[in-house]
Write an enzyme that holds these catalytic residues in place. Structure first.
Site, PDB file in Angstrom:
ATOM      1  N   TYR A   1      10.183  -1.093  18.148  1.00  0.00           N
ATOM      2  CA  TYR A   1       9.365  -0.031  18.745  1.00  0.00           C
ATOM      3  C   TYR A   1       9.507   1.224  17.890  1.00  0.00           C
ATOM      4  O   TYR A   1      10.585   1.503  17.360  1.00  0.00           O
ATOM      5  CB  TYR A   1       9.841   0.276  20.162  1.00  0.00           C
ATOM      6  CG  TYR A   1       9.676  -0.855  21.156  1.00  0.00           C
ATOM      7  CD1 TYR A   1       8.426  -1.401  21.427  1.00  0.00           C
ATOM      8  CD2 TYR A   1      10.785  -1.346  21.856  1.00  0.00           C
ATOM      9  CE1 TYR A   1       8.278  -2.423  22.363  1.00  0.00           C
ATOM     10  CE2 TYR A   1      10.647  -2.361  22.791  1.00  0.00           C
ATOM     11  CZ  TYR A   1       9.395  -2.906  23.042  1.00  0.00           C
ATOM     12  OH  TYR A   1       9.248  -3.913  23.969  1.00  0.00           O
TER      13      TYR A   1
ATOM     14  N   PHE B   1      12.014  -6.336  21.752  1.00  0.00           N
ATOM     15  CA  PHE B   1      11.435  -6.141  23.087  1.00  0.00           C
ATOM     16  C   PHE B   1      12.265  -5.271  24.031  1.00  0.00           C
ATOM     17  O   PHE B   1      11.814  -4.935  25.121  1.00  0.00           O
ATOM     18  CB  PHE B   1      11.149  -7.497  23.773  1.00  0.00           C
ATOM     19  CG  PHE B   1      10.204  -8.374  23.008  1.00  0.00           C
ATOM     20  CD1 PHE B   1       8.842  -8.094  22.972  1.00  0.00           C
ATOM     21  CD2 PHE B   1      10.668  -9.467  22.287  1.00  0.00           C
ATOM     22  CE1 PHE B   1       7.961  -8.887  22.244  1.00  0.00           C
ATOM     23  CE2 PHE B   1       9.791 -10.274  21.559  1.00  0.00           C
ATOM     24  CZ  PHE B   1       8.438  -9.978  21.537  1.00  0.00           C
TER      25      PHE B   1
ATOM     26  N   ASP C   1       7.966  -5.852  14.635  1.00  0.00           N
ATOM     27  CA  ASP C   1       8.478  -4.517  14.342  1.00  0.00           C
ATOM     28  C   ASP C   1       9.353  -4.013  15.481  1.00  0.00           C
ATOM     29  O   ASP C   1       9.086  -4.344  16.639  1.00  0.00           O
ATOM     30  CB  ASP C   1       7.277  -3.557  14.256  1.00  0.00           C
ATOM     31  CG  ASP C   1       7.099  -2.977  12.875  1.00  0.00           C
ATOM     32  OD1 ASP C   1       7.683  -3.514  11.939  1.00  0.00           O
ATOM     33  OD2 ASP C   1       6.359  -1.991  12.755  1.00  0.00           O
TER      34      ASP C   1
END
Length: 231
Positions: free
Chosen positions: A63, A74, A61
């Site tokens: 953030y 990331f 997913d």
């Protein structure tokens, strides 16, 4: 979307699953805040053209909090501080490259520009609700993104490095089918604070990726991961 990807994926936009996905996103967007912002959903495609991909790193997913997601798995833009998973990525970079010093920011764009595709399986999420856009069609689309990389390579007989962190990423790559005679598939636990100590930290993936790229394509092909290092 970047031109190289737009050309490779053009057929997907006409398929029923993608049309349904678009309807779902329009409905969501009318009632909720969606991350990342619309202009950043495909930022990965502009930063890493299809013909330049050397490494694929698959997240899940985006953030889901304010000021975080900007289209790369990331990665977060300043002034947002690196989340836990990214801090653990930095820890592993420090281990793999002793001169690396973890930065206080989290923008992975300089790495993406070198041919590292930071891709999530789901490209959007409702604010503050993890997994809210899972199983709505994005997984089908991002699997085609990965297939586009593989199919691009067939004619050239070139391989890329796939990093599969955590079971969902490993299942995705397994379902697509990665030819490990041509490509390097690296598996470990996810860098999340909940699982990093179960095999992510110490996996040596960044160093192993560079060793493989150097052996296959020469020293000029390696990724300068240390470009992120704090000055």
């Amino acid at each position: 979307m970047g031109e190289t990807w737009l050309k490779a994926l053009s057929q997907e936009f006409k398929k029923s699953y993608f049309l349904q996905l678009k309807k779902f996103l329009l409905t969501e967007n009318s009632s909720y805040t969606i991350f990342p912002s619309v202009e950043n959903i495909y930022s990965w495609s502009r930063l890493t053209p299809l013909d330049e991909v050397k490494v694929v790193i698959l997240g899940q997913d985006p953030y889901h909090d304010v000021g975080q997601a900007h289209g790369l798995s990331f990665s977060v833009l300043p002034p947002t501080k690196p989340p836990g998973s990214l801090k653990n990525i930095y820890k592993q970079l420090e281990t793999d490259f002793p001169g690396f010093k973890a930065p206080k920011t989290g923008d992975l764009s300089p790495i993406a520009k070198q041919g590292v595709l930071w891709l999530n399986t789901s490209l959007t999420v409702r604010a503050h609700k993890a997994g809210s856009h899972a199983r709505k069609g994005w997984e089908t689309f991002t699997s085609q993104v990965i297939r586009a990389v593989i199919q691009r390579e067939i004619g050239k007989q070139k391989g890329v490095v796939f990093m599969a962190w955590g079971l969902p990423a490993q299942k995705t790559f397994s379902s697509i089918g990665i030819d490990e005679k041509r490509h390097l598939l690296l598996k470990s636990a996810h860098p999340s604070p909940l699982s990093a100590h179960r095999g992510f930290l110490g996996n040596g993936h960044f160093k192993r990726a560079n060793k493989w790229l150097a052996e296959k394509y020469g020293k000029d092909a390696v990724i300068d991961w240390t470009v992120l290092s704090a000055k």
